[in-house]
Design an enzyme around this catalytic site. Structure first.
Site, PDB file in Angstrom:
ATOM      1  N   SER A 117       0.818  -1.215   0.000  1.00  0.00           N
ATOM      2  CA  SER A 117       0.000   0.000   0.000  1.00  0.00           C
ATOM      3  C   SER A 117       0.849   1.261   0.000  1.00  0.00           C
ATOM      4  O   SER A 117       1.964   1.290   0.554  1.00  0.00           O
ATOM      5  CB  SER A 117      -0.856  -0.006   1.266  1.00  0.00           C
ATOM      6  N   TYR A 141      -1.734   0.318  10.099  1.00  0.00           N
ATOM      7  CA  TYR A 141      -1.981  -0.314   8.793  1.00  0.00           C
ATOM      8  C   TYR A 141      -0.746  -0.186   7.888  1.00  0.00           C
ATOM      9  O   TYR A 141      -0.240  -1.182   7.360  1.00  0.00           O
ATOM     10  CB  TYR A 141      -3.196   0.321   8.118  1.00  0.00           C
ATOM     11  N   LYS A 145       1.867  -3.208   6.582  1.00  0.00           N
ATOM     12  CA  LYS A 145       2.175  -3.525   5.180  1.00  0.00           C
ATOM     13  C   LYS A 145       3.685  -3.486   4.947  1.00  0.00           C
ATOM     14  O   LYS A 145       4.242  -4.309   4.212  1.00  0.00           O
ATOM     15  CB  LYS A 145       1.465  -2.545   4.241  1.00  0.00           C
TER      16      LYS A 145
HETATM   17  N1  LIG Z   1      -8.663  -0.808  -1.831  1.00  0.00           N
HETATM   18  C1  LIG Z   1      -7.583  -0.042  -1.825  1.00  0.00           C
HETATM   19  O1  LIG Z   1      -7.639   1.146  -2.245  1.00  0.00           O
HETATM   20  C2  LIG Z   1      -6.242  -0.589  -1.361  1.00  0.00           C
HETATM   21  C3  LIG Z   1      -5.130   0.270  -1.371  1.00  0.00           C
HETATM   22  C4  LIG Z   1      -3.898  -0.226  -0.946  1.00  0.00           C
HETATM   23  C5  LIG Z   1      -3.763  -1.552  -0.559  1.00  0.00           C
HETATM   24  N2  LIG Z   1      -4.859  -2.375  -0.542  1.00  0.00           N
HETATM   25  C6  LIG Z   1      -4.692  -3.769  -0.097  1.00  0.00           C
HETATM   26  O2  LIG Z   1      -5.230  -4.649  -1.069  1.00  0.00           O
HETATM   27  C7  LIG Z   1      -5.759  -5.809  -0.450  1.00  0.00           C
HETATM   28  C8  LIG Z   1      -7.172  -6.043  -0.935  1.00  0.00           C
HETATM   29  O3  LIG Z   1      -7.960  -4.891  -0.626  1.00  0.00           O
HETATM   30  P1  LIG Z   1      -9.486  -4.786  -1.007  1.00  0.00           P
HETATM   31  O4  LIG Z   1      -9.760  -3.355  -1.289  1.00  0.00           O
HETATM   32  O5  LIG Z   1      -9.842  -5.808  -2.010  1.00  0.00           O
HETATM   33  O6  LIG Z   1     -10.150  -5.137   0.409  1.00  0.00           O
HETATM   34  P2  LIG Z   1     -11.362  -6.113   0.765  1.00  0.00           P
HETATM   35  O7  LIG Z   1     -11.630  -5.911   2.206  1.00  0.00           O
HETATM   36  O8  LIG Z   1     -12.458  -5.950  -0.218  1.00  0.00           O
HETATM   37  O9  LIG Z   1     -10.705  -7.542   0.515  1.00  0.00           O
HETATM   38  C9  LIG Z   1      -9.924  -8.217   1.464  1.00  0.00           C
HETATM   39  C10 LIG Z   1     -10.309  -9.675   1.394  1.00  0.00           C
HETATM   40  O10 LIG Z   1      -9.485 -10.413   2.296  1.00  0.00           O
HETATM   41  C11 LIG Z   1     -10.318 -11.250   3.078  1.00  0.00           C
HETATM   42  N3  LIG Z   1      -9.605 -11.468   4.340  1.00  0.00           N
HETATM   43  C12 LIG Z   1      -9.333 -10.560   5.295  1.00  0.00           C
HETATM   44  N4  LIG Z   1      -8.655 -11.147   6.315  1.00  0.00           N
HETATM   45  C13 LIG Z   1      -8.501 -12.444   5.973  1.00  0.00           C
HETATM   46  C14 LIG Z   1      -7.882 -13.545   6.597  1.00  0.00           C
HETATM   47  N5  LIG Z   1      -7.307 -13.450   7.790  1.00  0.00           N
HETATM   48  N6  LIG Z   1      -7.901 -14.741   5.964  1.00  0.00           N
HETATM   49  C15 LIG Z   1      -8.498 -14.882   4.752  1.00  0.00           C
HETATM   50  N7  LIG Z   1      -9.093 -13.864   4.111  1.00  0.00           N
HETATM   51  C16 LIG Z   1      -9.103 -12.662   4.712  1.00  0.00           C
HETATM   52  C17 LIG Z   1     -11.624 -10.519   3.223  1.00  0.00           C
HETATM   53  O11 LIG Z   1     -12.733 -11.345   3.554  1.00  0.00           O
HETATM   54  C18 LIG Z   1     -11.761  -9.895   1.836  1.00  0.00           C
HETATM   55  O12 LIG Z   1     -12.394 -10.782   0.931  1.00  0.00           O
HETATM   56  C19 LIG Z   1      -5.669  -5.575   1.061  1.00  0.00           C
HETATM   57  O13 LIG Z   1      -4.538  -6.294   1.546  1.00  0.00           O
HETATM   58  C20 LIG Z   1      -5.454  -4.078   1.176  1.00  0.00           C
HETATM   59  O14 LIG Z   1      -4.702  -3.757   2.324  1.00  0.00           O
HETATM   60  C21 LIG Z   1      -6.098  -1.920  -0.929  1.00  0.00           C
END
Ligand SMILES: NC(=O)c1ccc[n+]([C@@H]2O[C@H](COP(=O)([O-])OP(=O)(O)OC[C@H]3O[C@@H](n4cnc5c(N)ncnc54)[C@H](O)[C@@H]3O)[C@@H](O)[C@H]2O)c1
Length: 324
Positions: A117, A141, A145
């Site tokens: 991130s 957070y 990461k």
């Molecule tokens: N959305 C953004 O703008 C953004 C930006 C930077 C980084 N990220 C990173 O990208 C990744 C995905 O983000 P997203 O937006 O799809 O979020 P999201 O919450 O939609 O998806 C995360 C998924 O991981 C699953 N999950 C969480 N903890 C878990 C565990 N312990 N075991 C198994 N599954 C688990 C959740 O059920 C969910 O399906 C994350 O790691 C997030 O930190 C997202």
């Protein structure tokens, strides 16, 4: 060739799963559904409902499906909330990554693409961030990461020269928006677009927080990228790792330009067709004026391209957003 997508029932992971299918790489999803939805996973993609903290379940998924690599999207992604829940954040993002790496080592799975991130940078000292920019995360957070990246780096070093050397890369995302499919949406209650959409649906005006920043139109500038473009780069990373092509340890998936909050709000008004006026409010504490990242390395190595305008990103996000 099969790749495990942790968090594959989430917003980004579900897009990655469909991009893998399009690329004829077989995905397997492992997700505990803590924030994801099983309906985001195509019915013919194997789905393991389990936590990445459950080592036996992860090991089973890797072995049962002949997995050669993992795209690790599972995580707790709420920077603001992580300040209130640091232990939970570290458990999910740090312990979770450690357990995954341990299971991968035992199953001799060597490819890894990690969802990192922009939060690792904190408030950058330069107007445009590149991969050399210093990392000074400002929330549990962002810290979790960065520790995830370090864990992966250290495990790569430790396994180099072994029979199953880890080969990994971390992709640092900025503001991921849009949708490539009307049945997958960003369900986050804390991200800008779903929050503003819900306000509009409830009959409240969108509000710009701060109009006196040192930016071209006075509102904050952020780097918005389309989730479908992001997914394509994950496939490119998986292919490169499977082919033994060396990748950078870290890539920024940034646009190099950025959009202002006012531009986003105007795109939201156009996409939703709302008559509600855009309101202007005071600054929120701690919001940097501008965060924009270069994506040149990812363009060189990972087929990274901005294939969508900001208007297309917002319109596609609105099309998929639940309106009830
Ligand atoms: N959305 C953004 O703008 C953004 C930006 C930077 C980084 N990220 C990173 O990208 C990744 C995905 O983000 P997203 O937006 O799809 O979020 P999201 O919450 O939609 O998806 C995360 C998924 O991981 C699953 N999950 C969480 N903890 C878990 C565990 N312990 N075991 C198994 N599954 C688990 C959740 O059920 C969910 O399906 C994350 O790691 C997030 O930190 C997202």
């Amino acid at each position: 060739m099969s790749w495990l997508v942790t968090g594959g029932a989430g917003y980004i992971g579900a897009h990655v799963v469909r991009a893998l299918v399009d690329a004829r790489i077989d995905p397997v999803v492992l997700d505990d559904l803590s924030s994801g939805l099983e309906s985001f996973v195509p019915a013919d993609v194997p789905f393991v409902r389990a936590s990445i903290l459950d080592r036996d379940a992860v090991l089973g998924a890797l072995r049962d499906h002949g997995v050669t690599g993992v795209i690790h999207c599972a995580g707790y992604k709420y920077a603001g909330e992580s300040v209130k829940h640091p232990l939970h954040t570290y458990e999910q993002n740090v312990d979770g990554t450690r357990v995954l790496l341990s299971a991968m080592a035992e199953a001799e799975v060597t490819g890894l693409v990690f969802s990192s991130s922009a939060g690792v940078y904190g408030t950058p000292s330069t107007a445009v961030v590149d991969e050399q920019t210093g990392t000074f995360p400002e929330s549990p957070y962002g810290e979790s990461k960065l520790i995830g990246e370090w864990l992966i780096r250290d495990q790569e070093r430790a396994t180099a020269g072994s029979e199953a050397p880890l080969k990994a890369t971390s992709l640092r995302y900025f503001n991921v928006v849009g949708s490539s499919y009307e049945d997958i949406w960003d369900a986050s209650p804390h991200n800008l677009l779903p929050k503003v959409f819900d306000r509009i649906v409830a009959g409240h005006s969108p509000v710009i927080a701060g109009t006196d920043y040192d930016t071209p139109d006075g509102t904050c500038v952020r780097d918005y990228v389309h989730v479908g473009d992001l997914a394509i780069s994950h496939v490119a990373a998986a292919r490169a790792l499977d082919a033994g092509v060396g990748l950078e340890k870290v890539y920024n998936l940034g646009s190099g330009a950025g959009s202002s909050v006012r531009q986003i709000m105007e795109a939201i008004v156009a996409a939703t067709g709302t008559d509600l006026p855009i309101e202007e409010g005071p600054r929120r504490p701690g919001d940097p004026a501008s965060i924009v990242a270069k994506g040149e390395l990812a363009t060189r190595d990972l087929d990274w391209e901005m294939r969508h305008t900001i208007e297309e990103m917002v319109a596609s996000a609105w099309a998929s957003h639940p309106k009830a």
